[in-house]
Each structure stands twice: as C-alpha cells, then as structure tokens.
Design an enzyme around this catalytic site. Sequence first.
Site, mmCIF file in Angstrom:
data_model
loop_
_atom_site.group_PDB
_atom_site.id
_atom_site.type_symbol
_atom_site.label_atom_id
_atom_site.label_comp_id
_atom_site.label_asym_id
_atom_site.label_seq_id
_atom_site.Cartn_x
_atom_site.Cartn_y
_atom_site.Cartn_z
ATOM 1 N N GLU A 271 0.827 -1.202 0.000
ATOM 2 C CA GLU A 271 0.000 0.000 0.000
ATOM 3 C C GLU A 271 0.864 1.255 0.000
ATOM 4 O O GLU A 271 0.516 2.267 -0.624
ATOM 5 C CB GLU A 271 -0.937 -0.009 1.208
ATOM 6 N N TRP A 274 1.646 1.615 -3.535
ATOM 7 C CA TRP A 274 0.559 2.223 -4.314
ATOM 8 C C TRP A 274 0.607 3.744 -4.189
ATOM 9 O O TRP A 274 0.384 4.467 -5.161
ATOM 10 C CB TRP A 274 -0.781 1.686 -3.836
ATOM 11 N N TRP A 302 -20.634 11.474 -21.356
ATOM 12 C CA TRP A 302 -21.294 11.811 -20.098
ATOM 13 C C TRP A 302 -22.647 12.474 -20.385
ATOM 14 O O TRP A 302 -22.725 13.431 -21.163
ATOM 15 C CB TRP A 302 -20.447 12.773 -19.272
ATOM 16 N N ASN A 338 -11.006 2.473 2.670
ATOM 17 C CA ASN A 338 -10.579 2.405 1.277
ATOM 18 C C ASN A 338 -11.496 1.536 0.420
ATOM 19 O O ASN A 338 -11.794 1.875 -0.731
ATOM 20 C CB ASN A 338 -9.144 1.886 1.188
ATOM 21 N N TRP A 356 -16.076 11.588 -13.177
ATOM 22 C CA TRP A 356 -15.219 11.317 -12.019
ATOM 23 C C TRP A 356 -14.620 12.592 -11.430
ATOM 24 O O TRP A 356 -14.321 12.650 -10.232
ATOM 25 C CB TRP A 356 -14.098 10.342 -12.392
ATOM 26 N N TRP A 379 -9.317 8.109 -8.176
ATOM 27 C CA TRP A 379 -10.565 8.328 -8.910
ATOM 28 C C TRP A 379 -10.437 7.846 -10.357
ATOM 29 O O TRP A 379 -11.344 7.208 -10.888
ATOM 30 C CB TRP A 379 -10.968 9.802 -8.850
#
Length: 449
Positions: A271, A274, A302, A338, A356, A379
């Site tokens: 993590e 990440w 969209w 998370n 987003w 995102w």
Amino acid sequence: MTSPSLVWFRDDLRLADNPALRAAIDRGEPVIALYVLDEESPGIRPLGGAARWWLHHSLASLDERLRERGGALVLRRGAAGHVVREAVADVGAGAVFWNRRYGGAEREIDSSLKSALRAEGLEVASFAASLLHEPRTVTTGSGTHYSVFTPFWRACLALPAPRAPLPEPRTVDGPDHVPASDALDDWDLLPTRPDWAGGLRDTWEPGEPAARRRLTEFLAHDLPSYDRARDEPAAGATSLLSPRLRWGEISPFTVWHEAVGVDGAGGFLSELGWREFAWHTLYHSPDLATRNLRREFDAFPWPPLDPAHLEAWQHGETGVPLVDAGMRELWHTGYMHNRVRMVVASFLVKNLLIDWRLGEEWFWDTLVDADEANNPFNWQWVAGSGADAAPYFRVFNPELQAKKFDPQGLYISQWASEAPTEPIVDLGETRKAALAAYDEVKRAPRAPS
C-alpha cells in the site's frame, strides 16, 4: 555576524526524519523555520475544507514542538517564490533548505526559487523526504515511466533499500529575535459559520506525536490481521496513517523501516507502494486531476448532470446502504475506508454516470488525507481512465460488496441506520447504461496523446 539557515516546511510537518531541518542544524547557525500558505501561485490548488482544518492543528503542534527545543515557526502567506525571498532578506539568511515536492506547479516554483537564491550567493539544497523512491529514479528498461503497478513496485523493490530515517533533533537553536509572523488564527483555516468540524475533532488528533503513537499501535495490534481484515470497513484493521503521510507528520522511511521486519507486513508495504505509484504518475502527468490519463476516455458520453443525483450522493441519501454509509462517514470524520471509497466512486461514475472529476473535487474538499496525487489517481483508477485502471466494465455492486465485506451490517448500521432505503437508481439498469457508454469509447477514434 551570523547568517541563519532558513528551513522551508511544506508537506513535512515533523521534526524526526526531516533532512532539510537536519541540514540546517548541522550548518551550525541559528535556524528559522518557515511555513508559507500559498494560495496565489499559478497552478497551486487551494486546499479543501477538511485539509485546512488538519493543517491548522498540525502547524500548531509543529510550532509547539519547535518551541520546546528552542526554535519557533514563522507563518507567512502569499506566493511562495516571493514570500521565501522576502523572508531570506528579512533575516539575512545564508542558506535555505527544503524537502522536495513532485507536483508540476510546485516543482516549477522550487526550481525557479533555487536558481534565484543561488544567483544571490546563498547555499540552497533540497532533499528526498516524502517518497521512498523519487519518481525520476524508477524507470523501465527503456527509460520510460511505468503505467502498471506490479512491474513498478517490483522495480522499486529491486532498488537499494530505502534509507534509514534520521533521528529527531533534541534542540533547534533559533535566532535571538524571531522574525515577524502571521498569527495562525488569522488564517481562518478552521470552519466557524457553521462549525462543521465536530466529527473531525472527535476522530483525529493531528500532529507528529499522535502520528508516532498511531504507527506504534498499528504495528503492535493491527498489522498481524491487516491482510485478512483490511477490506472489512467495520474491522478497524487499517493503519489510519494516510493523513499522517499526506501532511508529513511521519515519513514513509520511518513507516517502512519499522514495518518491514514484522511478519505479514507485505500487504501493508504494498500500500505504501501504491502511494508511491500515484506520485510517480502525477510526476509524469501533472494534469492528473483534470484530464483523463487514458485519452480515449475523452470520448466518454457523459449525460447532462443531474444535480439531484450528485447531491444525494454527496449527502449519503442514495438509498444504497453501503454508499450512504461511506458518504456519511466521510462527512463526519473526513475519512472513508478504502474499500468503501472504491464502492462509492464506482457508484457515482458507473451507476449515476457522473464525471469522475466531480467526485474527485468532493473528496478533495472533504477528505483530511486528500493530496494532489492519490486523490485524482484513485478516482481515475476506479473510473477506468487512469494508470493500471480497473477495467471500465468492472462495476462495484454495492449490495454484493456489503454482503462480502460487511456481512453483519455493522458498518452500515453505524453510519447509515437513518439513510433512505429506496435506491435513487436501479443498479442493474444503470450498469447496462454504463457499459453501453463504454462501448462508445471503444468505437471512438483514438485521440492523440
């Protein structure tokens, strides 16, 4: 006659393992600690409300700790390049030190300032302090940057081990006369009308000492069950270190070296990887918060925004229990588990068909741990438009996610017991609509990068 050393604090609000502070102390002259609230420089993103709350308390803690050791924190506001040079002139500084930043606008400010100060004859040095591996040092065999996490992290693990953290200084010798400083309260970082931060105060204690305690608690009590329980939002198995790392109250080097020898730490350390990958991506794509990393998603159709749907999502009133629980946890605590972040983001993008970027902006304003890399990076990962992204056709079904990760409904009952029970959209039908929209992306001509 002395020539003080100026340490420019940024997202490194700590004394331990702070290379810039250590360099200033080792220089042997009085040390002046400076923090600049920069909301004016081009390209600098103003902080969200929750972040401003955290910053206030973290700065107060840092100032207290500096005073205990003989120093003090000078606060000034304005465009950083101008304010730092002004401070240098005010105190007759002979050296300026800071820890490096990796956003595009920040790097430009720092590079220009370093050149200008050196041209004036000052000693200027910057240091690696917020990432285990600087983005420019992790490249593929062909010299390009990585776009997939697993080979990126494998490459990081093949590099020399992260350096050992530096000890906390016992003293920080300040000048005889502290330079003029703004009053922290005058910055109005705390909400007052209304004061919506009660839940944040109940949940968090910003500052380096609390960060240190949390790491110790996590390693002793939560890390052994981390891999098994980290996806269960009611289990309390996550580290809760993300805001500490975001504000630099603790360094990744400290976290790494204290966790690496603990049995079962591999998942937790990945993590950290990440987080590194998010900054690696931002370093090479500074417009990460505003532009699709995968340019073919520029063709995504969209639909017109339904403000009522966006507001229902923001307020945790979608009628989908796990989504509403997550959004209410966020509003109350400035934080969200998370696994639930992925679920609520997927629901916004793929069930409500809302861009987003609107979700990223809401998280930016409401999360205490939102930074300019991880927030847009994650995102875009959920949306399918980012690096190593989840396939767009992967839609997190919030009902199945709740059954799997909150089977007893403990998390939902804690945060959404009073939420609406009738969903504002049909999960199955909206999933089909999202996949149909994605088919249009696949058929669209490939946009130039």
